[in-house]
Design an enzyme around this catalytic site. Sequence first.
Site, PDB file in Angstrom:
ATOM      1  N   GLY A  10       8.656  -0.789  -4.160  1.00 20.60           N
ATOM      2  CA  GLY A  10       9.968  -1.394  -4.409  1.00 20.60           C
ATOM      3  C   GLY A  10      11.099  -0.390  -4.297  1.00 20.60           C
ATOM      4  O   GLY A  10      12.047  -0.396  -5.081  1.00 20.60           O
ATOM      5  N   ALA A  11      11.018   0.483  -3.290  1.00 22.39           N
ATOM      6  CA  ALA A  11      11.991   1.577  -3.168  1.00 22.39           C
ATOM      7  C   ALA A  11      13.241   1.183  -2.389  1.00 22.39           C
ATOM      8  O   ALA A  11      14.067   2.033  -2.085  1.00 22.39           O
ATOM      9  CB  ALA A  11      11.325   2.778  -2.493  1.00 22.39           C
ATOM     10  N   ASN A  12      13.371  -0.105  -2.083  1.00 19.60           N
ATOM     11  CA  ASN A  12      14.509  -0.514  -1.245  1.00 19.60           C
ATOM     12  C   ASN A  12      15.710  -1.021  -2.032  1.00 19.60           C
ATOM     13  O   ASN A  12      16.724  -1.402  -1.459  1.00 19.60           O
ATOM     14  CB  ASN A  12      14.062  -1.572  -0.222  1.00 19.60           C
ATOM     15  N   GLY A  14      17.706  -1.110  -6.364  1.00 18.16           N
ATOM     16  CA  GLY A  14      17.678  -0.801  -7.790  1.00 18.16           C
ATOM     17  C   GLY A  14      17.231   0.619  -8.093  1.00 18.16           C
ATOM     18  O   GLY A  14      17.552   1.565  -7.375  1.00 18.16           O
ATOM     19  N   GLY A  16      14.308   1.893  -7.896  1.00 19.69           N
ATOM     20  CA  GLY A  16      13.383   2.427  -6.896  1.00 19.69           C
ATOM     21  C   GLY A  16      14.122   3.169  -5.800  1.00 19.69           C
ATOM     22  O   GLY A  16      13.713   4.257  -5.373  1.00 19.69           O
ATOM     23  N   TYR A 165       7.637 -12.264 -17.330  1.00 19.51           N
ATOM     24  CA  TYR A 165       8.075 -10.889 -17.053  1.00 19.51           C
ATOM     25  C   TYR A 165       7.742 -10.008 -18.250  1.00 19.51           C
ATOM     26  O   TYR A 165       7.199  -8.910 -18.103  1.00 19.51           O
ATOM     27  CB  TYR A 165       9.577 -10.828 -16.748  1.00 19.51           C
TER      28      TYR A 165
END
Length: 287
Positions: A10-12, A14, A16, A165
């Site tokens: 999820g580095a794309n 926020g 990340g 969540y």
Amino acid sequence: MEGKTVIITGANSGIGKETAKDLAGRGARIIMACRNLETANAVKDEIVKETNNNKILVKKLDLGSQKSVREFAADIVKTEPKIDVLIHNAGMALAFRGQTSEDGIELTMATNHYGPFLLTHLLIDVLKKSAPARIVIVASELYRLASVNVNKLNPIGTFPAAYLYYVSKFANIYFARELAKRLEGTNVTVNFLHPGMIDSGIWRNVPFPLNLPMMAITKGFFKTTKAGAQTTIYLATSDEVANVSGKYFMDCKEATLNAGAMDMEKARQIWEESVKLVKLTPQDPKI
């Protein structure tokens, strides 16, 4: 971080993205493991431009799909001689109605817990071979609003789905603690963290009144994504935690867990059931 390879899920966007940018600035070789390749490649170009580090790779990973997790892991095992840091950052939240993954697992749990659980197993031999290595898991203080029902670890039909969540973040904590226990003596450390509540990403899905418990925890205060990434970065890089494992951190300091999170028998039960739900085979690496 020169000479070190770091995988960030999820580095794309926020925290990340901020984590990737910071570690790239320190010279690390970054593998951005992302579901949306178009966004990820745009972010990669941005990071390369800002840091002058062109050792950034983008690879496809949808943690909600066991097939995707296995394909990603097989590619890493084949092409990467070592992994110094594995950062489980990706996460998702739904609002009212839940969804089910292609594997028949509730999608929030599939993405936030079962995907990272499976990925860690499939990469564990490379991590051990790379020791000293680190696994960093982004959990959340919101675990305090939930409990994990060991008899319903695939909670399809839970309403509202946003509650899952919180459950998935509690599952992350049980996973991290049991994983650290199982990796004792391997020189692969496992630590987990609360990033603070970040004004980005997954919370855009959560409408009133489901966001009220979240606001109670955060007292209405949100961090920037850059501030939110600092504890992840600390756990991935700091010499202070080189020999620390199985601990929970907040604001770059060790934090306390509630009594429920200390239940190692429950952690073991969740682990055993997770093995079944991700369909680990005798041929897969063992932890």
